[in-house]
Design an enzyme around this catalytic site. Structure first.
Site, mmCIF file in Angstrom:
data_model
loop_
_atom_site.group_PDB
_atom_site.id
_atom_site.type_symbol
_atom_site.label_atom_id
_atom_site.label_comp_id
_atom_site.label_asym_id
_atom_site.label_seq_id
_atom_site.Cartn_x
_atom_site.Cartn_y
_atom_site.Cartn_z
ATOM 1 N N ALA A 47 46.836 42.440 43.683
ATOM 2 C CA ALA A 47 46.304 41.181 43.192
ATOM 3 C C ALA A 47 47.316 40.073 43.424
ATOM 4 O O ALA A 47 48.529 40.301 43.352
ATOM 5 C CB ALA A 47 45.970 41.275 41.702
ATOM 6 N N SER A 48 46.836 38.870 43.719
ATOM 7 C CA SER A 48 47.670 37.705 43.947
ATOM 8 C C SER A 48 48.637 37.983 45.100
ATOM 9 O O SER A 48 48.206 38.267 46.217
ATOM 10 C CB SER A 48 48.395 37.311 42.655
ATOM 11 O OG SER A 48 48.997 36.043 42.773
ATOM 12 N N SER A 49 49.954 37.967 44.851
ATOM 13 C CA SER A 49 50.902 38.274 45.920
ATOM 14 C C SER A 49 50.670 39.679 46.467
ATOM 15 O O SER A 49 50.825 39.929 47.672
ATOM 16 C CB SER A 49 52.339 38.151 45.407
ATOM 17 O OG SER A 49 53.262 38.454 46.426
ATOM 18 N N HIS A 187 42.216 33.046 38.484
ATOM 19 C CA HIS A 187 43.169 33.859 39.222
ATOM 20 C C HIS A 187 43.289 35.230 38.555
ATOM 21 O O HIS A 187 43.037 35.371 37.365
ATOM 22 C CB HIS A 187 44.529 33.150 39.252
ATOM 23 C CG HIS A 187 45.446 33.655 40.326
ATOM 24 N ND1 HIS A 187 45.058 33.759 41.644
ATOM 25 C CD2 HIS A 187 46.719 34.095 40.286
ATOM 26 C CE1 HIS A 187 46.056 34.226 42.356
ATOM 27 N NE2 HIS A 187 47.080 34.449 41.554
#
Length: 204
Positions: A47-49, A187
């Site tokens: 997730a995300s990065s 996010h």
């Protein structure tokens, strides 16, 4: 928050060259050897990065990963050449929805492993439509990239999968590429393990 993966260096974006990407692959290979693992059943998700790195792994190391799931990430090589890929990085063009043509995106993948003709990593792209840190356009760009690389086109949308707020996009027969967008989801779109395991082929 700013301790993010290296998804921007030429090393990570080039097969066998180095960076965090090769570091992960080295750990995978060590684990496969030590525990006699099945190299045909290696998967990546984040997730995300971590989602950004998932796309990098699929682009730079398609020979290692059978499938991946990226939650709130960006296309492979979207951050190429940037000083970093953190929220504090001075250049947030990628995270704000940097756009290229499908073929341009695909070329970033091909250039990461020149001459590679083997199977490509199947991938699921999940994103919240209310994400203001990594804009939803980033998922659209990733789907443009992978639909070209995997040679599949959007065939149908299914509302309510995996839950009422989401719409699932099926490319081809859905085994190689899926997109999932959540209305009102910010996010870090919640991870849905049953959908991931089903897409990976671990459960039916």
């Amino acid at each position: 928050m700013n301790n993010c993966w290296d998804v921007q260096s030429a090393d990570s974006l080039t097969h066998g060259q180095g960076g965090d990407a090769l570091g992960i692959v080295n750990m995978v290979n060590y684990t496969l050897t030590k525990y006699n693992g099945d190299a045909s059943r290696v998967y990546v998700m984040g997730a995300s990065s971590g989602a950004m790195m998932t796309n990098v792994m699929a682009g730079s190391y398609p020979d290692v990963f059978e499938a991946g799931a990226a939650f709130s990430g960006v296309a492979h090589a979207c951050f190429a050449g940037a000083a970093s890929a953190t929220p504090a990085s001075p250049n947030q063009t990628c995270a704000q929805g940097l756009q290229h043509t499908p073929q341009q995106w695909a070329n970033f993948v091909y250039n990461s492993y020149p001459g590679y003709t083997g199977r490509r990593t199947r991938i699921m792209i999940v994103h919240g439509l209310a994400d203001t840190l990594v804009r939803p356009q980033c998922a659209i760009e990733a789907l443009k990239q992978w639909s070209t690389v995997l040679d599949v086109t959007l065939t149908k949308n299914i509302t309510g999968v995996p839950s009422a707020a989401y719409t699932q996009e099926i490319y081809g027969d859905g085994t190689k590429l899926q997109g999932i967008f959540g209305a009102g989801v910010g996010h870090f779109a919640p991870v849905n393990e049953p959908e991931i395991l089903k897409f990976f082929g671990i459960t039916s």
